[in-house]
Design a protein around this motif. Sequence first.
Motif, PDB file in Angstrom:
ATOM      1  N   ALA A  98      -2.185  -5.158 -11.742  1.00 13.84           N
ATOM      2  CA  ALA A  98      -3.006  -5.257 -10.785  1.00 13.84           C
ATOM      3  C   ALA A  98      -3.199  -4.026  -9.896  1.00 13.84           C
ATOM      4  N   LEU A  99      -2.646  -3.178  -9.522  1.00 15.82           N
ATOM      5  CA  LEU A  99      -2.826  -1.827  -8.782  1.00 15.82           C
ATOM      6  C   LEU A  99      -2.892  -0.499  -9.174  1.00 15.82           C
ATOM      7  N   LEU A 100      -2.212  -0.871 -10.395  1.00 16.65           N
ATOM      8  CA  LEU A 100      -2.239   0.364 -11.712  1.00 16.65           C
ATOM      9  C   LEU A 100      -3.251   0.427 -12.253  1.00 16.65           C
ATOM     10  N   ASN A 158      -2.159   3.878  -4.955  1.00 18.19           N
ATOM     11  CA  ASN A 158      -1.947   2.676  -5.362  1.00 18.19           C
ATOM     12  C   ASN A 158      -0.094   3.047  -6.241  1.00 18.19           C
ATOM     13  N   LEU A 159       0.283   4.257  -6.662  1.00 16.58           N
ATOM     14  CA  LEU A 159       1.390   5.006  -6.902  1.00 16.58           C
ATOM     15  C   LEU A 159       2.418   4.597  -5.798  1.00 16.58           C
ATOM     16  N   ALA A 160       2.410   4.909  -4.708  1.00 15.67           N
ATOM     17  CA  ALA A 160       3.154   5.003  -3.747  1.00 15.67           C
ATOM     18  C   ALA A 160       3.542   2.633  -3.346  1.00 15.67           C
ATOM     19  N   ALA A 161       2.372   2.178  -3.936  1.00 13.35           N
ATOM     20  CA  ALA A 161       2.472   0.570  -3.149  1.00 13.35           C
ATOM     21  C   ALA A 161       3.298   0.134  -4.570  1.00 13.35           C
ATOM     22  N   SER A 162       2.917   0.493  -5.567  1.00 16.93           N
ATOM     23  CA  SER A 162       3.196  -0.180  -6.241  1.00 16.93           C
ATOM     24  C   SER A 162       5.211   0.555  -6.748  1.00 16.93           C
ATOM     25  N   ARG A 181      -3.361  -3.346   8.197  1.00 15.30           N
ATOM     26  CA  ARG A 181      -2.688  -4.322   7.797  1.00 15.30           C
ATOM     27  C   ARG A 181      -2.002  -4.216   5.888  1.00 15.30           C
ATOM     28  N   GLU A 182      -2.738  -3.721   5.491  1.00 18.21           N
ATOM     29  CA  GLU A 182      -2.270  -3.514   3.573  1.00 18.21           C
ATOM     30  C   GLU A 182      -0.673  -2.698   3.814  1.00 18.21           C
ATOM     31  N   ILE A 183      -0.471  -1.654   5.041  1.00 16.05           N
ATOM     32  CA  ILE A 183       0.935  -1.323   5.071  1.00 16.05           C
ATOM     33  C   ILE A 183       1.851  -2.522   5.871  1.00 16.05           C
ATOM     34  N   THR A 184       1.689  -2.868   6.757  1.00 11.90           N
ATOM     35  CA  THR A 184       2.494  -4.341   7.423  1.00 11.90           C
ATOM     36  C   THR A 184       2.749  -5.084   6.543  1.00 11.90           C
ATOM     37  N   GLY A 185       1.487  -4.791   5.727  1.00 13.88           N
ATOM     38  CA  GLY A 185       1.900  -6.164   4.105  1.00 13.88           C
ATOM     39  C   GLY A 185       2.616  -6.032   3.661  1.00 13.88           C
ATOM     40  N   SER A 186       3.322  -5.156   3.525  1.00 16.92           N
ATOM     41  CA  SER A 186       4.380  -4.441   2.166  1.00 16.92           C
ATOM     42  C   SER A 186       5.916  -4.373   3.421  1.00 16.92           C
TER      43      SER A 186
END
Length: 296
Positions: free
Chosen positions: A77-79, A18-22, A261-266
């Motif tokens: 929402a992620l954090l 979540n930290l990386a995505a945010s 899919r979460e990674i490619t969505g970013s």
Amino acid sequence: MQQDSSSTNTSLSDSPANLAASSVLGLCFALGVPGNIAVLVLLSRWLKGGSFTPKLLLSLAVSDLMALLLLPVWIYALLHDWVFGLVWCKILSYIVYWSLYCSVLSVTLLSVQRYVQVLHPQKWAKLREHGLNGLVCGIWILSGVLCCYALIQRRVKLEKDGHFRCGAHYRNISEIVATLSWETLVLFVFAFPVLVYFYVRLHRGVSQSASLNTHRMTKLVIRIVATFFIFWLPYHITNIVLIITILLGHENVLRFAEAGREITGSLVVINSCVNPFIYAFSARVLRQSTSGTDTA
């Protein structure tokens, strides 16, 4: 109860994923929002009645900005947790999908338009200003219709780890396959062959044009199309892998594909903040085009 909720939120914010995505989303917001706003200001200032390429670029910048402006909501929402309710879950998700579909259709039309206008100017001249404006409006209307399933499928769900998440809710396997197939059909099977075909034809034919500014504007369009292809292709490959794994029933591969899919969505989000930098390197071309040096 408050203590439990605080513990859940802390675990969310401490999650490496979540930290990386945010962090990625935050960087996209910090770079993409000012960049797209600058593009909107410049294009609206240079825009003239006879210039259609800048109108499509303006449409692309607006669609990118729509998705980027909502990033702080998804970061929160992620954090922490989804605290905005069901209605906003559906509305905000629909806006994101609408902007993505509009971005795809804008880039697709951009490649077609540039090919026809440069290599078949007489055919393009038959379209009047009202017809050109209708194409832009049609993109937005069609995009809104194509992604309306997001209003139905998006729900607020309580996850196993105890926090709420705004995400897609499917009633059965068939609905998952149908949704992924629809996205792949519209955004990949239709759009990508059109992009590649007109990209190749334009690249081969533009060398015959005598206008230096036409060469430069065409190179700008090709850069946008190529960048779009690079950032979107992994997402659709993952969609196809998901469809295959669901049909074959391989649960282990399915979990891996969903994470992919979460990674490619970013990457799709990153594409929205890269376009302004492409425009920045071609600011002179855009200014000359919109001032009448080129009839783009």
